[in-house]
Design an enzyme around this catalytic site. Structure first.
Site, PDB file in Angstrom:
ATOM      1  N   HIS A  54      -4.427  25.653 -25.311  1.00 35.48           N
ATOM      2  CA  HIS A  54      -4.348  27.014 -24.873  1.00 35.48           C
ATOM      3  C   HIS A  54      -5.298  27.892 -25.714  1.00 35.48           C
ATOM      4  O   HIS A  54      -6.446  27.439 -25.756  1.00 35.48           O
ATOM      5  CB  HIS A  54      -2.978  27.210 -25.047  1.00 35.48           C
ATOM      6  CG  HIS A  54      -2.374  28.643 -24.139  1.00 35.48           C
ATOM      7  ND1 HIS A  54      -3.242  29.099 -23.315  1.00 35.48           N
ATOM      8  CD2 HIS A  54      -1.382  29.479 -24.353  1.00 35.48           C
ATOM      9  CE1 HIS A  54      -2.591  30.157 -22.731  1.00 35.48           C
ATOM     10  NE2 HIS A  54      -1.592  30.396 -23.515  1.00 35.48           N
ATOM     11  N   ARG A  89     -14.279  35.385 -16.554  1.00 32.01           N
ATOM     12  CA  ARG A  89     -14.097  35.835 -17.885  1.00 32.01           C
ATOM     13  C   ARG A  89     -15.335  35.189 -18.391  1.00 32.01           C
ATOM     14  O   ARG A  89     -15.862  35.806 -19.412  1.00 32.01           O
ATOM     15  CB  ARG A  89     -12.757  35.542 -18.311  1.00 32.01           C
ATOM     16  CG  ARG A  89     -11.738  36.193 -17.761  1.00 32.01           C
ATOM     17  CD  ARG A  89     -10.396  35.893 -18.032  1.00 32.01           C
ATOM     18  NE  ARG A  89     -10.184  34.506 -17.746  1.00 32.01           N
ATOM     19  CZ  ARG A  89      -8.942  33.487 -18.394  1.00 32.01           C
ATOM     20  NH1 ARG A  89      -8.073  34.376 -19.111  1.00 32.01           N
ATOM     21  NH2 ARG A  89      -8.881  32.317 -17.804  1.00 32.01           N
ATOM     22  N   HIS A 144      -9.974  23.971 -15.883  1.00 33.21           N
ATOM     23  CA  HIS A 144      -8.749  25.014 -15.996  1.00 33.21           C
ATOM     24  C   HIS A 144      -7.896  24.460 -15.098  1.00 33.21           C
ATOM     25  O   HIS A 144      -8.040  23.929 -14.021  1.00 33.21           O
ATOM     26  CB  HIS A 144      -9.394  26.223 -15.422  1.00 33.21           C
ATOM     27  CG  HIS A 144      -8.352  27.446 -15.699  1.00 33.21           C
ATOM     28  ND1 HIS A 144      -7.471  27.686 -14.715  1.00 33.21           N
ATOM     29  CD2 HIS A 144      -8.327  28.198 -16.763  1.00 33.21           C
ATOM     30  CE1 HIS A 144      -6.494  28.937 -15.423  1.00 33.21           C
ATOM     31  NE2 HIS A 144      -7.248  28.969 -16.499  1.00 33.21           N
ATOM     32  N   SER A 184       1.216  31.215 -22.948  1.00 28.59           N
ATOM     33  CA  SER A 184       2.146  32.227 -23.621  1.00 28.59           C
ATOM     34  C   SER A 184       2.556  33.225 -22.702  1.00 28.59           C
ATOM     35  O   SER A 184       3.653  33.582 -23.096  1.00 28.59           O
ATOM     36  CB  SER A 184       0.675  32.824 -24.566  1.00 28.59           C
ATOM     37  OG  SER A 184      -0.549  32.947 -23.764  1.00 28.59           O
TER      38      SER A 184
HETATM   39  C1  MLT Z   1      -5.317  31.804 -19.976  1.00 32.64           C
HETATM   40  O1  MLT Z   1      -5.955  32.852 -19.891  1.00 32.64           O
HETATM   41  O2  MLT Z   1      -4.306  31.618 -20.945  1.00 32.64           O
HETATM   42  C2  MLT Z   1      -6.030  30.451 -19.748  1.00 32.64           C
HETATM   43  O3  MLT Z   1      -7.022  30.848 -18.835  1.00 32.64           O
HETATM   44  C3  MLT Z   1      -4.964  29.407 -19.264  1.00 32.64           C
HETATM   45  C4  MLT Z   1      -4.254  29.701 -18.344  1.00 32.64           C
HETATM   46  O4  MLT Z   1      -4.485  30.610 -17.522  1.00 32.64           O
HETATM   47  O5  MLT Z   1      -3.292  28.627 -17.779  1.00 32.64           O
END
Ligand code: MLT
Length: 269
Positions: free
Chosen positions: A99, A154, A145, A69
C-alpha cells in the site's frame, strides 16, 4: 475536523525533529492555502515545491474508498471508535509495502537500477535489466493496481508536472524510460492483469528532486493527504448512520454449496 486541522502541524513537527534542528514549525498564515502552510512548516519555501505539494495532497487524498487505508478507517469507525482511533488504524494499513510504502519501494528499486546500469543506458540494457529482475522472482514496484486497468491518472498528472518543471532530471528520465518499456515486458511475461504504472511509480522522484530525500517520511506525507479522504468519509458515515461493518458469514453447509458450485464450473470449463 480537528484531526484534519492538526495533522499537518503534527507531521511537520515530526519532520523537523527527525530530520532538521527540531525548531518550531512557526505560525499558520490564514491567507495561505493548505499546501503553502504545510510546506512552510516543513521548512520548504520553493514555490514550485508548494505547487507540487498542492498536487500531491490532492491526488493522494483518496479515490473511491476501497483501498486498504480508507476501507480500514471506515471499518474501525463503523464500531463508533473515535476518528483518532479509526485514522491510526488506517495508517497502520498505509504502512504496508503493498500500500502506501510502495512509493518508498519504488525509490529503492530505482536506486538499485542506477547502481547496476548508471544513467547512460540503452533501451535494450534497460529492458534486459527489467527482465532479469522479473526472472529473479521480484516485481516492478509501482506497476499494476487492484482495480485500475490503465495508466493511473495520478501517475499521468505527476508525469505532466515533471515534463513541465524537471524534464532533465536523470531520475525522472529513468521513470519515463521505464514507462516506455515496462508495460510491454509485463504483458510479455503474462502474469500482470494491469501492466500500467500507478501513483507510487512517480511520487518519490518528484520529492527527491526538491530535496525531500528522507524516504521513511513519504508514508507520513501520504497519510496527511489520505486523512482528507478517510475523515470526510467518516463524517458522512456518521451522518448517514451507516451500520457496523462485517464481512459476509457462511455456514458449513453454505460453504459446501459454494465449493460444489465452483467445482462444477471448473469441470465445465
Ligand atoms: C490508493 O490510492 O490507496 C491505491 O491506489 C491503492 C488502491 O486504490 O487500492
Amino acid at each position: 475536523m480537528n484531526l484534519l486541522a492538526k495533522l499537518p502541524t503534527i507531521a511537520a513537527t515530526i519532520y523537523r525533529h527527525l530530520y532538521r534542528d527540531g525548531s518550531s514549525v512557526g505560525v499558520i498564515d490564514s491567507n495561505k492555502d493548505w499546501s503553502a502552510n504545510f510546506c512552510q512548516m516543513l521548512g520548504y519555501d520553493d514555490p514550485l515545491f508548494v505547487e507540487l505539494m498542492r498536487l500531491y495532497l490532492v491526488i493522494h487524498s483518496d479515490h473511491e474508498g476501497g483501498n486498504v487505508s480508507a476501507h480500514t478507517s471506515h471499518l474501525v469507525g463503523s464500531a463508533l471508535s473515535d476518528p483518532y482511533l479509526s485514522f491510526s488504524a488506517a495508517m497502520a494499513g498505509l504502512a504496508g509495502p503493498l500500500h502506501g510504502l510502495a512509493n518508498q519501494e519504488v525509490l529503492v528499486f530505482l536506486t538499485k537500477l542506477v547502481g547496476d546500469i548508471g544513467h547512460n543506458y540503452t533501451e535494450k540494457q534497460l529492458r534486459e535489466w527489467v527482465w532479469n529482475h522479473l526472472k529473479s522472482g521480484q516485481v516492478v514496484p509501482g506497476y499494476g493496481h487492484a482495480v485500475l486497468r490503465k495508466t493511473d491518472p495520478r501517475y499521468t498528472c505527476q508525469r505532466e508536472f515533471a515534463l513541465k518543471h524537471l524534464p532533465n532530471d536523470p531520475l525522472f528520465k529513468l521513470v519515463s524510460n521505464l514507462y516506455k518499456i515496462t508495460p510491454d515486458v509485463l504483458l510479455e511475461q503474462g502474469k500482470a492483469k494491469n501492466p500500467w504504472p500507478n501513483v507510487d511509480a512517480h511520487s518519490g522522484v518528484l520529492l527527491q528532486h526538491f530535496g525531500m530525500t528522507e524516504m521513511s517520511y513519504y508514508t507520513v506525507l501520504f497519510g496527511v493527504s489520505r486523512a482528507l479522504g478517510c475523515l470526510s468519509q467518516l463524517i458522512w458515515a456518521r451522518g448517514m448512520g451507516l451500520p457496523l461493518e462485517r464481512p459476509k458469514s457462511h455456514s458449513t453447509e453454505g460453504l459446501m454449496k459454494l465449493a460444489k458450485a465452483a467445482k462444477s464450473s471448473n469441470t465445465q470449463q
